[in-house]
Design an enzyme around this catalytic site. Structure first.
Site, PDB file in Angstrom:
ATOM      1  N   LYS A  11       0.793  -1.117   0.080  1.00  0.00           N
ATOM      2  CA  LYS A  11      -0.060   0.027   0.001  1.00  0.00           C
ATOM      3  C   LYS A  11       0.778   1.163  -0.022  1.00  0.00           C
ATOM      4  O   LYS A  11       0.577   2.056  -0.869  1.00  0.00           O
ATOM      5  CB  LYS A  11      -0.796   0.075   1.346  1.00  0.00           C
ATOM      6  CG  LYS A  11      -1.645   1.350   1.438  1.00  0.00           C
ATOM      7  CD  LYS A  11      -2.519   1.305   2.612  1.00  0.00           C
ATOM      8  CE  LYS A  11      -1.719   1.826   3.689  1.00  0.00           C
ATOM      9  NZ  LYS A  11      -1.586   3.292   3.844  1.00  0.00           N
ATOM     10  N   ASN A  12       1.931   1.218   0.664  1.00  0.00           N
ATOM     11  CA  ASN A  12       2.606   2.546   1.085  1.00  0.00           C
ATOM     12  C   ASN A  12       3.481   2.595  -0.270  1.00  0.00           C
ATOM     13  O   ASN A  12       4.263   3.775  -0.320  1.00  0.00           O
ATOM     14  CB  ASN A  12       3.702   2.622   2.117  1.00  0.00           C
ATOM     15  CG  ASN A  12       2.455   2.694   3.442  1.00  0.00           C
ATOM     16  OD1 ASN A  12       1.390   2.921   3.270  1.00  0.00           O
ATOM     17  ND2 ASN A  12       3.078   2.642   4.751  1.00  0.00           N
ATOM     18  N   CYS A 105      -5.127  12.930  12.095  1.00  0.00           N
ATOM     19  CA  CYS A 105      -5.536  11.690  11.829  1.00  0.00           C
ATOM     20  C   CYS A 105      -5.712  10.644  13.230  1.00  0.00           C
ATOM     21  O   CYS A 105      -5.486  11.241  13.947  1.00  0.00           O
ATOM     22  CB  CYS A 105      -5.008  10.606  10.603  1.00  0.00           C
ATOM     23  SG  CYS A 105      -3.600   9.931  11.350  1.00  0.00           S
ATOM     24  N   ARG A 110      -0.597  15.152  12.219  1.00  0.00           N
ATOM     25  CA  ARG A 110       0.104  14.622  11.196  1.00  0.00           C
ATOM     26  C   ARG A 110       0.579  15.948  10.355  1.00  0.00           C
ATOM     27  O   ARG A 110       0.315  16.264   9.078  1.00  0.00           O
ATOM     28  CB  ARG A 110      -0.609  13.762  10.088  1.00  0.00           C
ATOM     29  CG  ARG A 110      -1.344  12.711  10.575  1.00  0.00           C
ATOM     30  CD  ARG A 110      -0.282  11.375  11.211  1.00  0.00           C
ATOM     31  NE  ARG A 110       0.231  10.841   9.770  1.00  0.00           N
ATOM     32  CZ  ARG A 110      -0.114   9.720   9.291  1.00  0.00           C
ATOM     33  NH1 ARG A 110      -0.996   8.990  10.035  1.00  0.00           N
ATOM     34  NH2 ARG A 110       0.592   9.024   8.392  1.00  0.00           N
ATOM     35  N   PRO A 111       1.635  16.705  11.017  1.00  0.00           N
ATOM     36  CA  PRO A 111       2.188  18.069  10.227  1.00  0.00           C
ATOM     37  C   PRO A 111       2.812  17.626   8.874  1.00  0.00           C
ATOM     38  O   PRO A 111       3.316  16.590   8.848  1.00  0.00           O
ATOM     39  CB  PRO A 111       3.034  18.502  11.325  1.00  0.00           C
ATOM     40  CG  PRO A 111       3.260  17.375  12.211  1.00  0.00           C
ATOM     41  CD  PRO A 111       2.367  16.436  12.277  1.00  0.00           C
ATOM     42  N   ASP A 299       4.050   0.621  12.041  1.00  0.00           N
ATOM     43  CA  ASP A 299       2.953   0.195  11.405  1.00  0.00           C
ATOM     44  C   ASP A 299       2.737  -1.368  12.014  1.00  0.00           C
ATOM     45  O   ASP A 299       1.465  -1.992  11.859  1.00  0.00           O
ATOM     46  CB  ASP A 299       2.743   0.046   9.887  1.00  0.00           C
ATOM     47  CG  ASP A 299       2.757   1.386   9.461  1.00  0.00           C
ATOM     48  OD1 ASP A 299       2.399   2.327  10.212  1.00  0.00           O
ATOM     49  OD2 ASP A 299       2.779   1.944   8.293  1.00  0.00           O
ATOM     50  N   ILE A 321       6.957   7.251  17.110  1.00  0.00           N
ATOM     51  CA  ILE A 321       6.635   7.979  15.978  1.00  0.00           C
ATOM     52  C   ILE A 321       5.341   8.679  15.998  1.00  0.00           C
ATOM     53  O   ILE A 321       5.435   9.914  15.431  1.00  0.00           O
ATOM     54  CB  ILE A 321       6.510   6.894  14.651  1.00  0.00           C
ATOM     55  CG1 ILE A 321       7.703   6.056  14.587  1.00  0.00           C
ATOM     56  CG2 ILE A 321       6.118   7.690  13.394  1.00  0.00           C
ATOM     57  CD1 ILE A 321       8.906   6.689  13.944  1.00  0.00           C
ATOM     58  N   ARG A 391      -8.525  -0.261   3.853  1.00  0.00           N
ATOM     59  CA  ARG A 391      -7.647   0.678   3.161  1.00  0.00           C
ATOM     60  C   ARG A 391      -6.560   0.269   2.935  1.00  0.00           C
ATOM     61  O   ARG A 391      -5.714   0.451   2.105  1.00  0.00           O
ATOM     62  CB  ARG A 391      -7.528   2.073   4.310  1.00  0.00           C
ATOM     63  CG  ARG A 391      -8.484   2.661   4.328  1.00  0.00           C
ATOM     64  CD  ARG A 391      -8.070   4.059   5.577  1.00  0.00           C
ATOM     65  NE  ARG A 391      -6.685   4.484   5.066  1.00  0.00           N
ATOM     66  CZ  ARG A 391      -5.812   4.737   6.036  1.00  0.00           C
ATOM     67  NH1 ARG A 391      -6.135   4.449   7.134  1.00  0.00           N
ATOM     68  NH2 ARG A 391      -4.537   4.871   5.717  1.00  0.00           N
TER      69      ARG A 391
END
Ligand code: UD1
Length: 410
Positions: A11-12, A105, A110-111, A299, A321, A391
């Site tokens: 996905k990423n 989110c 999430r800058p 993740d 993170i 997702r």
């Protein structure tokens, strides 16, 4: 659980790759594309920009000969936070772009300050007008020396995308080293870009006039691989993952070994595979600290927490993170897990049994953690909020069934 499974494409990777096709004045074909709602959202953005994006099975063809639009509407930006990666690509192609500021989110703020700092250094003028980012580079985009204060994945991707057609050379120091960065650079280089050092802390991009299209196979998804490995371990099973890259999960291997699993990578008939055997009694891992690649991936933390909940002993998780990445802990506790959370530290006391309950996925990997735990829990669990799981997982239910899970879509 036992058996063999194919690991889907990452996905990423697929998201930055699809945005990368915006730079190509021609047709690109991406193979091994998973069926994911996030990938569909990226295709909708491409179509809205005027690219022609079509999918046949696992291959997506994008024709970006003509780019008719440089703005991404708010409703499409909202569908997927990582759509910010279109910014560098649209700017690289047209020197202008308007899209909405991605908000926070479910994992916390999430800058994108690093993305914007870098693009400004490259000559992009950026205005923040009522939630919209209006970006233009009337004098063109030029190469720059950029040092990132932290190795942001998205910022590294945006800089690469903006730099491939910039004037001159761009150097990124303290770049993200994730395999998905290497995948993006490999694709763009096939299209005519000149990117060196991707996958290391220093990436050097020499700007070229323009890019053509190319064919490319998306790398396997290391987080999906980690999920299936955790599912095998929590059920004390034995599985083989096909089309999986063992080198991408090197930070997970010592943790599985510490637990008492046997795990290795091998090649069969030219295909990379991962084998795990969790049939011996397992014990809790010591401390898991999430960090940037090649460290332990944030993740994978939720699925490992589900697994640790069922192992004899105490495990400590430190999340470095994201600010809010233990939301699955409360839901795991509904299944009987013993977890105490203090800000970014979670302490897990392993228990002998979990019991089925109604639980709710509040984010993608948290949802995968609940599925993992439910495989071990006695009785039936009902997991809601599965749109989060869609997702990032292509047919999670079907795949788990293949290796023996008793799981169904409601
Ligand atoms: C990517 C992955 C996501 C993964 C994350 C970290 C994609 C589509 N998503 O997200 O699955 O969890 O990497 O491995 O590839 N930060 C700043 N300023 C910035 C950018 C980032 O402070 O300008 C901070 C964020 O607050 C966050 C951390 O850096 O806490 C990670 O961000 P980043 O590496 O950019 O992650 P993403 O690219 O969003």
């Amino acid at each position: 659980m036992a058996g063999e499974l194919d690991v889907q494409g990452a996905k990423n990777s697929i998201l930055p790759l699809l945005s990368g096709t915006v730079l190509c004045q021609g047709e690109s074909v991406l193979h091994n594309c998973p069926n994911l709602s996030d990938a569909d959202a990226a295709c909708r953005i491409l179509n809205c920009l005027g690219c022609k994006c079509t999918r046949v099975n696992k291959s997506i063809t994008v024709n970006s000969e003509l780019l008719l639009n440089t703005d991404v509407p708010e409703e499409l930006m909202r569908e997927m936070r990582s759509s910010i990666v279109f910014l560098g690509a649209i700017l690289g192609r047209t020197r202008q772009c308007k899209l909405t500021f991605p908000g926070g989110c479910e994992l916390g703020p999430r800058p994108i300050d690093l993305h914007l700092m870098a693009l400004r250094k490259m000559g992009v003028e950026i205005k923040n007008e009522s939630g919209y980012l209006e970006c233009s580079a009337p004098k063109g985009i030029h190469g720059a020396h950029i040092s990132l204060s932290l190795p942001s994945v998205g910022a590294t991707e945006n800089i690469i995308l903006a730099a491939v057609t910039a004037k001159g050379t761009t150097e990124i120091h303290n770049a993200a080293r994730e395999p998905e960065i290497t995948d993006l650079a490999d694709f763009l280089n096939k299209c005519g870009a000149r990117i060196n050092g991707a996958g290391s802390g220093t990436v050097i991009i020499e700007g070229v006039e323009k890019l053509g299209g190319a064919e490319h196979k998306v790398i396997p998804d290391r987080i999906v691989a980690a999920t299936y490995l955790c599912c095998a371990a929590i059920t004390r099973g034995e599985i083989i993952l096909k089309n999986a890259d063992f080198s991408h999960i090197s930070a997970l291997v010592p943790v599985f070994e510490q637990m008492g699993c046997k795990i290795y990578g091998y090649n069969s008939d030219g295909e990379d595979r991962i084998y795990i055997n969790a049939r011996k009694p397992l014990r809790a891992p010591h401390k898991i600290i999430t960090t940037w690649h090649p460290g332990f991936p944030t993740d994978a933390q939720p699925m490992f927490m589900a697994l640790a909940s069922t192992l004899k002993g105490t495990s400590v998780f430190e999340e470095t993170i994201f600010d809010n990445r233990f939301r699955h802990a409360d839901e795991l506790m509904r299944l009987g897990a013993k977890i105490s959370v203090n800000k970014t530290i979670a302490v897990v006391e392993g228990v002998n049994r979990l019991s089925g309950a109604d639980v709710k996925a509040t984010d993608l990997r948290g949802g995968a953690a609940l599925v993992t735990a439910a495989l071990f829990a006695e009785g039936t669990s009902r997991i809601s909020g599965i749109s989060h799981i869609d997702r990032g997982y292509d047919d999670l239910v079907g795949n788990l069934k293949k290796i023996g899970a008793d799981i169904n879509n409601a």
